[in-house]
Enzyme design. Structure first.
Site, PDB file in Angstrom:
ATOM      1  N   SER A  91      -5.800   3.347   4.697  1.00 22.29           N
ATOM      2  CA  SER A  91      -5.157   2.739   3.492  1.00 22.29           C
ATOM      3  C   SER A  91      -6.001   2.307   2.484  1.00 22.29           C
ATOM      4  O   SER A  91      -6.660   1.166   1.994  1.00 22.29           O
ATOM      5  CB  SER A  91      -4.412   1.537   3.698  1.00 22.29           C
ATOM      6  OG  SER A  91      -3.136   0.989   2.481  1.00 22.29           O
ATOM      7  N   LYS A 111       0.100   3.777  -2.793  1.00 25.09           N
ATOM      8  CA  LYS A 111      -0.816   5.297  -2.675  1.00 25.09           C
ATOM      9  C   LYS A 111      -0.266   6.343  -2.747  1.00 25.09           C
ATOM     10  O   LYS A 111      -0.864   7.321  -2.531  1.00 25.09           O
ATOM     11  CB  LYS A 111      -1.474   4.653  -1.618  1.00 25.09           C
ATOM     12  CG  LYS A 111      -2.393   3.208  -1.214  1.00 25.09           C
ATOM     13  CD  LYS A 111      -3.279   3.242  -0.167  1.00 25.09           C
ATOM     14  CE  LYS A 111      -4.688   2.169  -0.520  1.00 25.09           C
ATOM     15  NZ  LYS A 111      -3.890   1.002  -0.756  1.00 25.09           N
ATOM     16  N   SER A 148       0.907  -0.929   0.004  1.00 24.22           N
ATOM     17  CA  SER A 148       0.052  -0.386   0.084  1.00 24.22           C
ATOM     18  C   SER A 148       0.808   1.341  -0.378  1.00 24.22           C
ATOM     19  O   SER A 148       0.126   2.239  -0.223  1.00 24.22           O
ATOM     20  CB  SER A 148      -1.121  -0.048   1.296  1.00 24.22           C
ATOM     21  OG  SER A 148      -2.110  -1.199   0.892  1.00 24.22           O
TER      22      SER A 148
END
Length: 548
Positions: free
Chosen positions: A378, A197, A194
């Site tokens: 997230s 991101k 993640s």
């Protein structure tokens, strides 16, 4: 598989962290040997010229005069004659001798300027050895003051060797100087989980801007008694009543949109009863689920298929970050809007006619608000929404295959080399994403400086021990690692094949560091604590961090 969006349901037993004293023990580092030519001479030895500079003149010029030259009578005449016969060699010998004397003085001066100080620095004096020339008058050499070299001895080797980190890749950079302090495979592109991101958010802030909002629109259909619900990619649109708080602050609500449509429809007496709803989700194209994603992500409630029309991120429970998702978000949205409108007898998927009359429109939260949601908890669907909108806005396309070109174009304005990066999705769920840790450390230098709109990203990063986000959970930065609370601003990452953390550290010595850590391969949940322990080591060492 558990996701980083929620705190663990059960107390987590932290493995014993390595003590800070052990991991940050100063390890002496031997100064590198200086080149022979530049080594500072011994004070006594420097008084004598070196072998090349003190070489005797050639045999002819240095030969002892014959027996007649030793006689007092006519000595001056014979010396003059000798000088005339050997004029050139004598001139060279004189020059060499003078050069040797000057060179010895310069060497002595260089030795005198070598500083004495603590073991953390080492002198590296420049060479002062003269080079003989063919001219009779050599050019004097000026002594150069030696440079100071920073010796760093704060080691995190034990922390970096923790087997819970599996295949470690990491890099740490001094944000002020750009110097790489620590590197383990930092230039190798690998999956980010993640942490991807961060790239998606940075691209969205560049391409769309922090104030951009995407619309959801209703237009009059081509058939009598029909309307078309046109999705604009807003994953946050909610089916809950207006005023209800969902996981998406500032989300638009279907009942507001339905009220606009009903008012506009009823305002025209020529309209027949409204009985048909058409769903247009064509703003996003291609597959809705990437084939590299594990289906468990949907079943466990972390990810929905990516469609341009959905409500509440397709959650069963709009108030829960982690909630089961369906296989058909468009149908769920259609059912909810039909219920809000009332009187609908048929629902089908199709396309809006060109230049159709607009009956109502609502807008998503701003990009700045969406970035905050993507980073703090997230949120996968918000990240995919942003990535797809970036690809569309840049003209790259509206499918998964367009995301790489779109996001890279969005990142290009930050001036950090993107060579070797491969972006498969916006959320980081795919194992096929590839970003080197070194790209993240450089991008975070820009984020720390709040370049462009990157201050929005900086403000959305979870903080160790902070009030919200994925670094505030009970299993992060606990025990001895709590010393770094409030000093680590970073994005977490987790997929089945890796745990990651990347961001900014306000180190104990006042240095600002940027860092990225990938723990890849056969990793368990306890990799998070090993990552926290290594990050705490970076915090404790600051600019004294050794690469050994």
């Amino acid at each position: 598989m558990r996701d980083e969006t929620d705190a663990p349901d059960e107390p987590f037993d932290d493995p014993a962290n390595l003590s800070d004293d052990e991991a940050t023990e100063a390890i002496p580092v031997e100064p590198a040997a200086a080149p022979e030519a530049s080594a500072a001479p011994d004070p006594e030895a420097s008084a004598a010229p070196d072998s090349e500079a003190s070489a005797a003149p050639d045999s002819e010029a240095s030969a002892a005069p014959d027996s007649e030259a030793s006689a007092p009578a006519g000595a001056l005449t014979r010396i003059t004659a000798l000088a005339r016969r050997h004029r050139t060699p004598l001139a060279i010998a004189t020059g060499v001798l003078a050069f040797a004397v000057l060179g010895a003085g310069a060497v002595a001066l260089g030795a005198a300027t070598v500083p004495t100080g603590p073991a953390e620095s080492v002198a590296a004096p420049a060479s002062t050895e003269p080079t003989p020339t063919e001219t009779a008058r050599p050019t004097p050499v000026t002594a150069v003051a030696p440079a100071q070299i920073r010796i760093r001895t704060c080691s995190v080797a034990d922390r970096a060797g923790d087997p819970r980190l599996a295949n470690l890749q990491a890099q740490v950079v001094n944000a002020a100087t750009g110097e790489v302090l620590f590197d383990r495979g930092g230039d190798t592109p690998s999956r980010t989980a993640s942490v991807m991101k961060v790239l998606t958010s940075a691209a969205a802030l560049s391409v769309l801007g922090p104030d951009y909002r995407t619309p959801t629109t209703v237009v009059k259909g081509a058939e009598p008694g029909s309307v078309v619900l046109v999705g604009g990619g807003d994953a946050t649109l909610s089916r809950t009543p207006s005023g209800t708080e969902t996981v998406y602050p500032g989300a638009a609500h279907l009942d507001d949109l339905a009220a606009q449509v009903r008012a506009a429809w009823d305002a025209d007496p020529s309209n027949p009863p409204l009985t048909k709803l058409i769903l247009d989700s064509s703003y996003f194209g291609g597959a809705a689920w990437h084939d590299s994603w594990d289906p468990v992500e949907r079943e466990d409630g972390y990810m929905a298929p990516v469609t341009a029309l959905m409500v509440d991120g397709d959650r069963d429970d709009p108030s829960a970050n982690t909630s089961w998702r369906s296989e058909d978000p468009v149908a769920r949205a259609g059912d909810a809007f039909a219920s809000a409108l009332g009187g609908i007898q048929a629902i089908e998927q199709g396309s809006a006619p060109g230049d159709a009359q607009q009956l109502g429109q609502v807008f998503s939260p701003s990009v700045a608000e969406l970035v905050d949601k993507a980073l703090i908890v997230s949120d996968n669907n918000v990240a995919e929404m942003l990535a797809r909108l970036v690809a569309i806005q840049t003209g790259a396309g509206n499918t998964f295959e367009a995301i790489n070109a779109g996001v890279l174009q969005g990142l290009s304005g930050y001036g950090v080399d993107t060579a070797g990066i491969a972006i498969v999705d916006g959320s980081g769920l795919s194992d096929f994403n590839a970003v080197p840790p070194s790209y993240l450390t450089r991008l975070f230098v820009k984020i720390n400086a709040r370049e462009g709109n990157l201050g929005v990203l900086m403000d959305g990063l979870p903080i160790a021990g902070g009030p919200r986000g994925s670094l505030s959970y009970s299993d992060r930065f606990t025990g001895d690692n709590a010393v770094a609370d409030g000093a680590v601003f970073a994005k977490t990452g987790w997929i089945e094949t890796g745990y990651t953390l990347a961001g900014i550290i306000h180190a104990q010595d006042g240095t600002t560091l940027t860092f990225a850590i990938y723990a890849l391969g056969d990793v368990g949940d306890d990799a998070k604590q090993a990552i926290d322990t290594l990050t705490t080591g970076f915090f404790l060492c600051g600019d004294g961090l050794a690469n050994g």
